[in-house]
Enzyme design. Structure first.
Site, PDB file in Angstrom:
ATOM      1  N   CYS A   1       0.888  -1.159   0.000  1.00 47.92           N
ATOM      2  CA  CYS A   1       0.000   0.000   0.000  1.00 47.92           C
ATOM      3  C   CYS A   1       0.918   1.199   0.000  1.00 47.92           C
ATOM      4  CB  CYS A   1      -0.913   0.045   1.223  1.00 47.92           C
ATOM      5  SG  CYS A   1      -1.852   1.594   1.262  1.00 47.92           S
TER       6      CYS A   1
ATOM      7  N   CYS B   1      -0.561   4.230   2.494  1.00 43.84           N
ATOM      8  CA  CYS B   1      -0.570   4.086   3.950  1.00 43.84           C
ATOM      9  C   CYS B   1      -0.294   2.634   4.314  1.00 43.84           C
ATOM     10  CB  CYS B   1      -1.881   4.582   4.549  1.00 43.84           C
ATOM     11  SG  CYS B   1      -3.360   4.118   3.642  1.00 43.84           S
ATOM     12  N   SER B   2      -1.283   1.907   4.769  1.00 43.77           N
ATOM     13  CA  SER B   2      -1.025   0.512   5.153  1.00 43.77           C
ATOM     14  C   SER B   2      -2.263  -0.350   4.951  1.00 43.77           C
ATOM     15  CB  SER B   2      -0.567   0.443   6.601  1.00 43.77           C
ATOM     16  OG  SER B   2      -1.548   1.036   7.439  1.00 43.77           O
ATOM     17  N   CYS B   3      -3.010  -0.109   3.872  1.00 45.59           N
ATOM     18  CA  CYS B   3      -4.206  -0.909   3.608  1.00 45.59           C
ATOM     19  C   CYS B   3      -3.812  -2.383   3.506  1.00 45.59           C
ATOM     20  CB  CYS B   3      -4.873  -0.456   2.317  1.00 45.59           C
ATOM     21  SG  CYS B   3      -5.455   1.249   2.419  1.00 45.59           S
TER      22      CYS B   3
HETATM   23 FE    FE Z   1      -3.370   2.160   2.774  1.00 46.94          FE
END
Ligand code: FE
Length: 194
Positions: A102, A105-107
């Site tokens: 991602c 961000c950190s999906c």
């Molecule tokens: Fe994300």
């Protein structure tokens, strides 16, 4: 007899008071939280995805459903909900290797993989996975044949990916639950082979 009139000088009461202050101030809870988080990162969470992968290896009809609508196929096994609403399953083959990142961000697909590992959220992984996927794979100890194309998938709030690794050779005799035990979290992100 202690000066305050209790046998231990009020030690038990003071310990309890100190403990509640530590919890209140956030000193104690984080340690416990870290343990819970690492459990979800490595153990509990990824076991769900491993079941999905093992099912797709052993049940051709399920595999088709997973390809057609991963969210629904994953829900068949009882996994779904927050951060897993729009799942896409991508299958590794000798010709194509999938890597998930991602960049924003950190999906991450929580219902099948649990919580994302720390490196998944790092700026280094997020930027390099796109620019130099083979370099990132090498850092993880993965070297692919030249003929294998690397496809990088950028997760978003709209789409989360589950990599279906290739079934290891020599596992023909294993049943579904034994197969699931072979499937690692990193293999389902695409940073490891089985
Ligand atoms: Fe994300």
């Amino acid at each position: 007899m202690a000066t305050d009139g209790t046998a231990d000088g009020g030690l038990a009461a003071r310990t309890e008071a100190l403990e509640s202050i530590l919890v209140e101030k956030g000193y104690v809870q984080p340690a416990a939280l870290d343990r819970i988080i690492s459990t979800y990162e490595r153990d509990v969470g990824p076991r769900n995805g491993a079941q999905v992968v093992a099912r797709s290896w052993t049940d051709p009809d399920y595999r088709e459903r997973l390809r057609a609508d991963a969210t629904a196929a994953i829900a068949e096994l009882g996994f779904g909900g927050r951060q897993g609403e729009h799942m896409v399953a991508v299958e590794n083959t000798p010709d194509e290797h999938h890597l998930v990142v991602c960049t924003l961000c950190s999906c991450y697909p929580w219902p099948v993989l649990g919580l994302p590992p720390t490196w998944y959220k790092s700026p280094a992984y997020r930027s390099r996975a796109v620019l130099d996927p083979r370099g990132v794979l090498a850092d993880f100890g993965v070297t692919l044949p030249e003929r294998t194309r690397v496809t990088v998938h950028d997760s978003t709030a709209e789409v989360r990916y589950l990599v279906v690794p290739m079934r290891p050779a020599g596992t023909e005799g294993l049943d579904e639950s034994s197969l699931a035990e072979l499937v690692t979290r990193d293999a389902m992100i695409g940073t490891a082979l089985l």
